[in-house]
Write a protein that holds these residues in place. Sequence first.
Motif, short mmCIF file in Angstrom:
data_model
loop_
_atom_site.label_atom_id
_atom_site.label_comp_id
_atom_site.label_asym_id
_atom_site.label_seq_id
_atom_site.Cartn_x
_atom_site.Cartn_y
_atom_site.Cartn_z
N ARG A 171 0.85 -1.19 0.00
CA ARG A 171 0.00 0.00 0.00
C ARG A 171 0.88 1.23 0.00
O ARG A 171 1.85 1.32 0.76
CB ARG A 171 -0.93 0.01 1.22
CG ARG A 171 -1.90 1.19 1.22
CD ARG A 171 -2.80 1.17 2.44
NE ARG A 171 -3.81 2.20 2.38
CZ ARG A 171 -4.99 2.07 1.80
NH1 ARG A 171 -5.31 0.90 1.24
NH2 ARG A 171 -5.86 3.06 1.76
N ALA A 172 0.55 2.17 -0.85
CA ALA A 172 1.27 3.45 -0.90
C ALA A 172 0.24 4.53 -1.21
O ALA A 172 -0.26 4.62 -2.34
CB ALA A 172 2.36 3.42 -1.97
N ASP A 173 -0.11 5.31 -0.19
CA ASP A 173 -1.07 6.39 -0.39
C ASP A 173 -0.43 7.52 -1.18
O ASP A 173 0.80 7.67 -1.20
CB ASP A 173 -1.57 6.90 0.96
CG ASP A 173 -2.38 5.85 1.71
OD1 ASP A 173 -3.07 5.07 1.04
OD2 ASP A 173 -2.29 5.80 2.95
N ALA A 174 -1.26 8.31 -1.84
CA ALA A 174 -0.76 9.42 -2.65
C ALA A 174 0.04 10.39 -1.78
O ALA A 174 -0.37 10.73 -0.66
CB ALA A 174 -1.92 10.13 -3.32
N GLU A 175 1.19 10.83 -2.30
CA GLU A 175 2.05 11.75 -1.57
C GLU A 175 1.62 13.18 -1.84
O GLU A 175 0.94 13.48 -2.83
CB GLU A 175 3.52 11.56 -1.97
CG GLU A 175 4.02 10.13 -1.83
CD GLU A 175 4.05 9.64 -0.40
OE1 GLU A 175 3.99 10.50 0.52
OE2 GLU A 175 4.11 8.42 -0.19
N GLN A 176 2.03 14.08 -0.96
CA GLN A 176 1.71 15.49 -1.08
C GLN A 176 3.00 16.29 -1.23
O GLN A 176 4.10 15.80 -0.99
CB GLN A 176 0.94 15.96 0.16
CG GLN A 176 -0.30 15.15 0.48
CD GLN A 176 -1.35 15.22 -0.60
OE1 GLN A 176 -1.54 16.29 -1.22
NE2 GLN A 176 -2.05 14.12 -0.86
N GLY A 177 2.83 17.56 -1.61
CA GLY A 177 3.99 18.46 -1.67
C GLY A 177 4.60 18.54 -3.05
O GLY A 177 4.02 18.10 -4.05
N GLU A 178 5.81 19.10 -3.10
CA GLU A 178 6.50 19.27 -4.38
C GLU A 178 7.07 17.93 -4.85
O GLU A 178 7.21 16.99 -4.06
CB GLU A 178 7.57 20.35 -4.30
CG GLU A 178 8.54 20.21 -3.13
CD GLU A 178 9.70 19.29 -3.45
OE1 GLU A 178 10.03 19.16 -4.64
OE2 GLU A 178 10.27 18.71 -2.52
N LEU A 179 7.46 17.89 -6.13
CA LEU A 179 7.80 16.61 -6.75
C LEU A 179 8.96 15.90 -6.06
O LEU A 179 8.87 14.72 -5.76
CB LEU A 179 8.13 16.83 -8.24
CG LEU A 179 8.53 15.57 -9.02
CD1 LEU A 179 7.42 14.53 -8.98
CD2 LEU A 179 8.88 15.92 -10.46
N PHE A 180 10.07 16.62 -5.79
CA PHE A 180 11.24 15.94 -5.23
C PHE A 180 10.93 15.38 -3.85
O PHE A 180 11.32 14.26 -3.51
CB PHE A 180 12.43 16.91 -5.16
CG PHE A 180 13.67 16.35 -5.79
CD1 PHE A 180 14.46 15.43 -5.12
CD2 PHE A 180 14.04 16.74 -7.07
CE1 PHE A 180 15.61 14.91 -5.71
CE2 PHE A 180 15.19 16.23 -7.67
CZ PHE A 180 15.96 15.30 -6.98
N GLY A 181 10.21 16.15 -3.04
CA GLY A 181 9.84 15.67 -1.72
C GLY A 181 8.88 14.49 -1.80
O GLY A 181 8.98 13.54 -1.01
N ALA A 182 7.93 14.56 -2.76
CA ALA A 182 6.98 13.45 -2.93
C ALA A 182 7.69 12.19 -3.38
O ALA A 182 7.39 11.08 -2.92
CB ALA A 182 5.90 13.84 -3.93
N LEU A 183 8.66 12.35 -4.30
CA LEU A 183 9.43 11.19 -4.76
C LEU A 183 10.21 10.56 -3.61
O LEU A 183 10.23 9.34 -3.46
CB LEU A 183 10.40 11.62 -5.87
CG LEU A 183 9.85 11.75 -7.28
CD1 LEU A 183 10.93 12.27 -8.22
CD2 LEU A 183 9.31 10.42 -7.78
N GLN A 184 10.83 11.40 -2.78
CA GLN A 184 11.61 10.87 -1.66
C GLN A 184 10.70 10.13 -0.68
O GLN A 184 11.06 9.05 -0.19
CB GLN A 184 12.35 12.00 -0.96
CG GLN A 184 13.33 11.51 0.11
CD GLN A 184 14.18 12.64 0.65
OE1 GLN A 184 13.80 13.80 0.57
NE2 GLN A 184 15.34 12.31 1.19
#
Length: 608
Positions: free
Chosen positions: A204-217
């Motif tokens: 399970r991986a819920d959708a991340e928030q924030g800017e792209l680099f932070g979301a990727l990390q």
Amino acid sequence: MNNHSPNIRPVIRQLDEATANRIAAGEVVERPASAVKELVENALDAGATRIDIAVEDGGKRLIRVADDGCGMTAEDLPLALARHATSKIDGSDLLAIRSFGFRGEALPSLAAVGRLSITSRAAGAEGAVIAVSAGKGAPVRPAAANRGTVVELRDLFFATPARLKFMRSERAETQAVAETVRRLAMAEPFVGFSLSADGREIFRADAEQGELFGALQARLGRVMGRDFTDNAVAIDATRDGLTLTGFAALPTYSRGAAVAQHLYVNGRPVRDKLLTGALRAGYMDVLASGRHPAAVLYLTCDPQLVDVNVHPAKAEVRFRDPQAARGLVVSALRHGLANAGHRASSTVGTATLAAFRAEVPGPAATRPYQMDYRPSRGAVRAGLDLQAPLPTPETGFAETPSARFEAASNETAAEAPLGAARAQIHENYIIAQTGDGLVIVDQHAAHERLVYERLKAQAEANGIAGQALLIPEIVELSEADAARILSIAGDLAGLGLVIEPFGGGAIAVREAPAMLSRLNAAALIRDILDDLADQGASDRLRARIDAVLSSMACHGSVRSGRRMSAEEMNALLREMERTPKSGQCNHGRPTWVKLRLSDIERLFGRKD
């Protein structure tokens, strides 16, 4: 194999649609994981923000993919099951592909080898469902549905039972499906994913928030684990219209196999020889033998610069300028690792703490990580004549043991990343105090890396000296191979290997690198040609020269068994902090480990 007589003319037949679909299915759908990949990519192309996948019996009995994308109308459903029907492209330009899917083969291929049903509803329309079994469809029917699409594939390959014999165990197929979902989840951090196997949620991986680099990390932390993100350096580089972003793990955070390498081109997961070769080259001379780097890299460019229509599974790509892509990956990785300076992976410190804990007797005692190296006995007995002075104050090496001393000040310990030296033990290990713990440094391994980096910088600045051969060595090649090796003659000359055409397919080796004794030029040339054919580039000569420089650094470094003064040890720590890649020696082993004070206190029961 030709089983026909030249006197008998074979008859050319048009294959029926069912057979053509099954052939296409064999190219697109190799196993359940392939079916999951195609269906999830369709959901992503539909703009889904949530994708739920369920499989049973490793995907052989059931694959269900539900999304909240744009959905389809009742009129769309029959067309979606027609071969080469797609909403992704209009066919005018196959080099302007900005979606995962574009061939229009996945759904009809799945319908040809299994029992497929699609339930979908578009915004403002009624829900509908269509079912197809082994290529034979039923009429579209109304159905209750939320916006989005639910695809169910049951009894995969029941229409081609011979394929079932090639399926692996349920556990292996489930693992392959999970790996496919994880790879796609790493490509789309703003989309939520869940995967269930036989009714049990396994990812399970819920959708991340924030800017792209932070979301990727954050997404990589969920998928790869926090250890990876804690021990990785950020990569962000642009050149020749190509942009590379992502995270690359420190060399001391390596793996025993290439299982933690994930490469993406314009968001598409790929397995490309050019890129994997560039990844290996980026880590050249910092990894231990038999170890593999861990990295998640995203290469983005104008779709016109890359062809994704190479294979039906779309896992391979072809770049318009492959050397530009390779050069960007190699240079960005080397620059990123160099900027990491003296960092070493936190897992090394964890392993050190585990080594301090008392082992429980019996078969239950295990170690989470086993160091595979020990100080060389030969190094301990090495003579002083092989040692080169450290780049430190004029005091030179200490003539008397320095078993314990006080460092300059607590302020120095708090400010310097590697702290202030407090002691040397076993004439090999420096103990330094930092603001929040202590550091243990392998003096020989650390100094070896420092000398190696200095030698490489000198070679880069002054070039690699070549030595003219008394009798030029003639290497016979095919004309195509001769042209290929001569096309990089300038690069080879910069490394001290001078070659010239000698007529026909032969080349003449006029000079060889002076530091490479007893060089078999013909074998080296053929190895380089193999690299060029396989990867489009070769670092083989560079690697051989670096190996010689590494050997020179080893013999010119402070040896185990050398007693060092306080000034020498602190000078070594300061230069480590200034030198790229000093967190690992030339052989990829860590040069230092850090123990936090809180962890040390736990060892003694001072903290819970």
